[in-house]
Design a protein around this motif. Sequence first.
Motif, mmCIF file in Angstrom:
data_model
loop_
_atom_site.group_PDB
_atom_site.id
_atom_site.type_symbol
_atom_site.label_atom_id
_atom_site.label_comp_id
_atom_site.label_asym_id
_atom_site.label_seq_id
_atom_site.Cartn_x
_atom_site.Cartn_y
_atom_site.Cartn_z
ATOM 1 N N ARG A 86 0.834 -1.216 0.000
ATOM 2 C CA ARG A 86 0.000 0.000 0.000
ATOM 3 C C ARG A 86 0.862 1.257 0.000
ATOM 4 O O ARG A 86 0.538 2.240 -0.678
ATOM 5 N N SER A 87 1.946 1.228 0.758
ATOM 6 C CA SER A 87 2.844 2.383 0.767
ATOM 7 C C SER A 87 3.453 2.615 -0.610
ATOM 8 O O SER A 87 3.561 3.755 -1.076
ATOM 9 N N THR A 88 3.805 1.542 -1.286
ATOM 10 C CA THR A 88 4.415 1.659 -2.618
ATOM 11 C C THR A 88 3.429 2.182 -3.643
ATOM 12 O O THR A 88 3.764 3.038 -4.480
ATOM 13 N N VAL A 89 2.192 1.694 -3.574
ATOM 14 C CA VAL A 89 1.170 2.157 -4.519
ATOM 15 C C VAL A 89 0.863 3.632 -4.288
ATOM 16 O O VAL A 89 0.687 4.409 -5.247
ATOM 17 N N ASN A 90 0.776 4.039 -3.029
ATOM 18 C CA ASN A 90 0.551 5.456 -2.745
ATOM 19 C C ASN A 90 1.691 6.312 -3.279
ATOM 20 O O ASN A 90 1.470 7.403 -3.819
ATOM 21 N N PHE A 91 2.893 5.827 -3.131
ATOM 22 C CA PHE A 91 4.045 6.572 -3.651
ATOM 23 C C PHE A 91 3.968 6.680 -5.166
ATOM 24 O O PHE A 91 4.261 7.724 -5.750
ATOM 25 N N LEU A 92 3.555 5.576 -5.817
ATOM 26 C CA LEU A 92 3.447 5.586 -7.277
ATOM 27 C C LEU A 92 2.356 6.550 -7.746
ATOM 28 O O LEU A 92 2.522 7.256 -8.753
ATOM 29 N N ASN A 93 1.251 6.599 -7.020
ATOM 30 C CA ASN A 93 0.167 7.513 -7.406
ATOM 31 C C ASN A 93 0.568 8.977 -7.239
ATOM 32 O O ASN A 93 0.116 9.839 -8.002
ATOM 33 N N ASP A 94 1.399 9.253 -6.243
ATOM 34 C CA ASP A 94 1.824 10.641 -6.008
ATOM 35 C C ASP A 94 3.019 11.034 -6.859
ATOM 36 O O ASP A 94 3.462 12.185 -6.803
ATOM 37 N N LEU A 95 3.541 10.112 -7.625
ATOM 38 C CA LEU A 95 4.789 10.368 -8.341
ATOM 39 C C LEU A 95 4.636 11.441 -9.417
ATOM 40 O O LEU A 95 5.560 12.219 -9.662
ATOM 41 N N GLN A 96 3.450 11.507 -10.033
ATOM 42 C CA GLN A 96 3.272 12.481 -11.114
ATOM 43 C C GLN A 96 3.281 13.911 -10.590
ATOM 44 O O GLN A 96 3.429 14.857 -11.364
ATOM 45 N N TYR A 97 3.148 14.054 -9.255
ATOM 46 C CA TYR A 97 3.201 15.399 -8.676
ATOM 47 C C TYR A 97 4.591 15.742 -8.147
ATOM 48 O O TYR A 97 4.776 16.710 -7.430
ATOM 49 N N LYS A 98 5.559 14.891 -8.468
ATOM 50 C CA LYS A 98 6.936 15.138 -8.036
ATOM 51 C C LYS A 98 7.805 15.305 -9.259
ATOM 52 O O LYS A 98 8.403 14.340 -9.758
ATOM 53 N N PRO A 99 7.881 16.524 -9.777
ATOM 54 C CA PRO A 99 8.630 16.720 -11.025
ATOM 55 C C PRO A 99 10.122 16.492 -10.876
ATOM 56 O O PRO A 99 10.784 16.091 -11.823
ATOM 57 N N GLU A 100 10.679 16.758 -9.707
ATOM 58 C CA GLU A 100 12.118 16.597 -9.520
ATOM 59 C C GLU A 100 12.450 15.170 -9.097
ATOM 60 O O GLU A 100 11.622 14.467 -8.530
ATOM 61 N N GLY A 101 13.665 14.796 -9.400
ATOM 62 C CA GLY A 101 14.104 13.440 -9.079
ATOM 63 C C GLY A 101 14.454 13.263 -7.607
ATOM 64 O O GLY A 101 14.369 14.203 -6.795
ATOM 65 N N TYR A 102 14.863 12.065 -7.303
ATOM 66 C CA TYR A 102 15.209 11.721 -5.921
ATOM 67 C C TYR A 102 16.503 12.426 -5.520
ATOM 68 O O TYR A 102 17.472 12.441 -6.285
ATOM 69 N N LYS A 103 16.538 12.990 -4.311
ATOM 70 C CA LYS A 103 17.701 13.737 -3.843
ATOM 71 C C LYS A 103 18.310 13.039 -2.639
ATOM 72 O O LYS A 103 17.641 12.802 -1.640
ATOM 73 N N GLN A 104 19.587 12.719 -2.780
ATOM 74 C CA GLN A 104 20.293 12.038 -1.693
ATOM 75 C C GLN A 104 20.418 12.933 -0.472
ATOM 76 O O GLN A 104 20.403 12.438 0.672
ATOM 77 N N ASP A 105 20.540 14.261 -0.677
ATOM 78 C CA ASP A 105 20.700 15.164 0.468
ATOM 79 C C ASP A 105 19.468 15.112 1.373
ATOM 80 O O ASP A 105 19.585 15.130 2.603
ATOM 81 N N GLU A 106 18.298 15.062 0.764
ATOM 82 C CA GLU A 106 17.078 14.995 1.572
ATOM 83 C C GLU A 106 16.988 13.661 2.316
ATOM 84 O O GLU A 106 16.468 13.602 3.439
ATOM 85 N N LEU A 107 17.521 12.621 1.699
ATOM 86 C CA LEU A 107 17.513 11.326 2.377
ATOM 87 C C LEU A 107 18.386 11.374 3.629
ATOM 88 O O LEU A 107 18.017 10.824 4.679
ATOM 89 N N ILE A 108 19.541 12.042 3.544
ATOM 90 C CA ILE A 108 20.413 12.170 4.706
ATOM 91 C C ILE A 108 19.698 12.898 5.844
ATOM 92 O O ILE A 108 19.777 12.498 7.017
ATOM 93 N N ILE A 109 18.978 13.944 5.494
ATOM 94 C CA ILE A 109 18.268 14.709 6.527
ATOM 95 C C ILE A 109 17.202 13.840 7.197
ATOM 96 O O ILE A 109 17.034 13.850 8.422
ATOM 97 N N ARG A 110 16.493 13.068 6.381
ATOM 98 C CA ARG A 110 15.434 12.216 6.948
ATOM 99 C C ARG A 110 16.021 11.111 7.816
ATOM 100 O O ARG A 110 15.462 10.749 8.851
ATOM 101 N N LEU A 111 17.160 10.589 7.404
ATOM 102 C CA LEU A 111 17.811 9.570 8.235
ATOM 103 C C LEU A 111 18.269 10.159 9.562
ATOM 104 O O LEU A 111 18.178 9.510 10.615
ATOM 105 N N ALA A 112 18.767 11.388 9.520
ATOM 106 C CA ALA A 112 19.202 12.038 10.763
ATOM 107 C C ALA A 112 18.021 12.265 11.697
ATOM 108 O O ALA A 112 18.110 12.058 12.912
ATOM 109 N N LYS A 113 16.880 12.688 11.134
ATOM 110 C CA LYS A 113 15.700 12.902 11.975
ATOM 111 C C LYS A 113 15.199 11.595 12.578
ATOM 112 O O LYS A 113 14.638 11.580 13.677
ATOM 113 N N ALA A 114 15.400 10.510 11.851
ATOM 114 C CA ALA A 114 14.945 9.205 12.355
ATOM 115 C C ALA A 114 15.929 8.583 13.324
ATOM 116 O O ALA A 114 15.665 7.500 13.863
#
Length: 531
Positions: free
Chosen positions: A188-216
């Motif tokens: 379900r999480s994957t399908v939701n991500f796929l449905n929201d993908l068309q609203y994400k024009p920019e690609g995946y950013k490693q910098d944002e992943l680092i920030i999210r890992l730090a918060k977690a």
Amino acid sequence: MISLPKAMPGESLFSRYIRHLKLTGLCKDQYCIKQFGRPRLSIHPFITAGVRHAASEDPDKETLIFNTQTLGGLFCFFMPNQTEVIKQALLATDTATAIRACRLVNYTIQSGSNAKYCPLCANEDAFNFGFSYWHLEHQIPGVNCCSKHGVQLIQSLLPERPHIDGDFLPPVKKLSATSHPDELMFARSTVNFLNDLQYKPEGYKQDELIIRLAKAGYIGSGGRVRRRELISDLMGLTKSFSQPSRPMLPKHSEDFGYIRSIMKNGNAQHPFKYLLLEYLLSTRANVSSGNYVSKADSPDKDHKQLTETCIQLLNQSYSLAEVSRLTGKSRTFLKMLAAKENIQLNLSPKKITKSLINKVIRIAWMGFHRNAIASTFQISNGSVEQIISSVNGLVEHRKKCRFESKRRRYRAEILRALSGYVYISPSKEQIKKAHYAAFHWLYRNDKTWLNNHLPKPQKPKQNPRVDWRRRDQELAVKVQAILLNTQEKLSLKQLDDLLGAHGWLTRKLDKLPTTSSMIESLQNTRSKIAK
């Protein structure tokens, strides 16, 4: 020419081509020539090329078809360096370029040769529309559960190239198997991500992943990623996943290369890995106050804290299996911990009662062997060991008892041998050979007692091999005969050579007194006569 059929809800472009082929009634080669201009090509189930031709009637639909009827958008998002290559290849009919750009050949999964479907979705589609079709969300690599019905997806082998056939649609009235809840939540999480993908024009950013890992909490104060905790939590989330996803999951608890490949900037990996990490981060944020106890919150290094967590859960009447699953500790450890903390477990069978435990402990303090204790109370040796381990100091006491018992036994064995039971007057070497184990154990652990009781070392006895007295008499006769039969004065060397050159007269003359005096007497007499 019949136009491409209208897309059903959630239908993939691959499914539309199959239905179109069936409507036209053409053979596969004729259809490929009519549709794509050449007979030899491959139509992929989720990286489906020919988007521009499918949207020929309305160019504005290219993006819509690209995002909603293929997984090209998913790969472009997680592989921003390959976005333009993947998009242009799918707009045209270059499937081979699209597969290489998506790096599907780097993974051992067989997603490219199978199409997946949900049996319940196929039944519903047949009931509502009169036919079943391939859903795009079911084709996401690594997802093996239907997000709508929570059942396992069934894989169907694709037909030979070009991988389409007029009858290749999901069969109906197939039995379904329920998936694990964790796999359903991930789907379900994957399908939701796929449905929201068309609203994400920019690609995946490693910098944002680092920030999210730090918060977690996966990045320490020094800026280093807590790889062991991160890989442990990933394995904990995916341990219930079915086998087809395994090639893209961490192999073991120290598969740090899995994390390194995701974190390395510019090193695009399969989208499934990023989706899994996104699911972990969202789960960690949602269960901070729930039932899930992350190992990152209770690292193995802090054994004391983890033990306290186990005690709390056991006091709250959690089952052993549940506490083991939450904390990662074994059932044996939890049983021993409950015995130490006097926590009553609701286990079956209930043969080992409190009264029985007290009896076992009392006999164990006496030093009885565990086999004897287990035989007395008709329980297993493991249960006896577990009870003994739960009492402070009992294990050390039993070790001391065993040591003293062995020392008494070996001392008695040596004393019995010294008393003449086997040998009349045994030597130290005979005791050592005949009682090897007792001798060496006492030599290592009770050396003073052993040296005080063993026989004193004896001086070696000489064993003369030559009777020099008899030889002296025999040589005296021979030497006398030689000297009487010659007129010359002979030296000891010449006499010894005449006797056989044994060296008796030159080196052992001190052991031949009769011969020596006889030679001296005859030589002196001969000298006087000569004067």
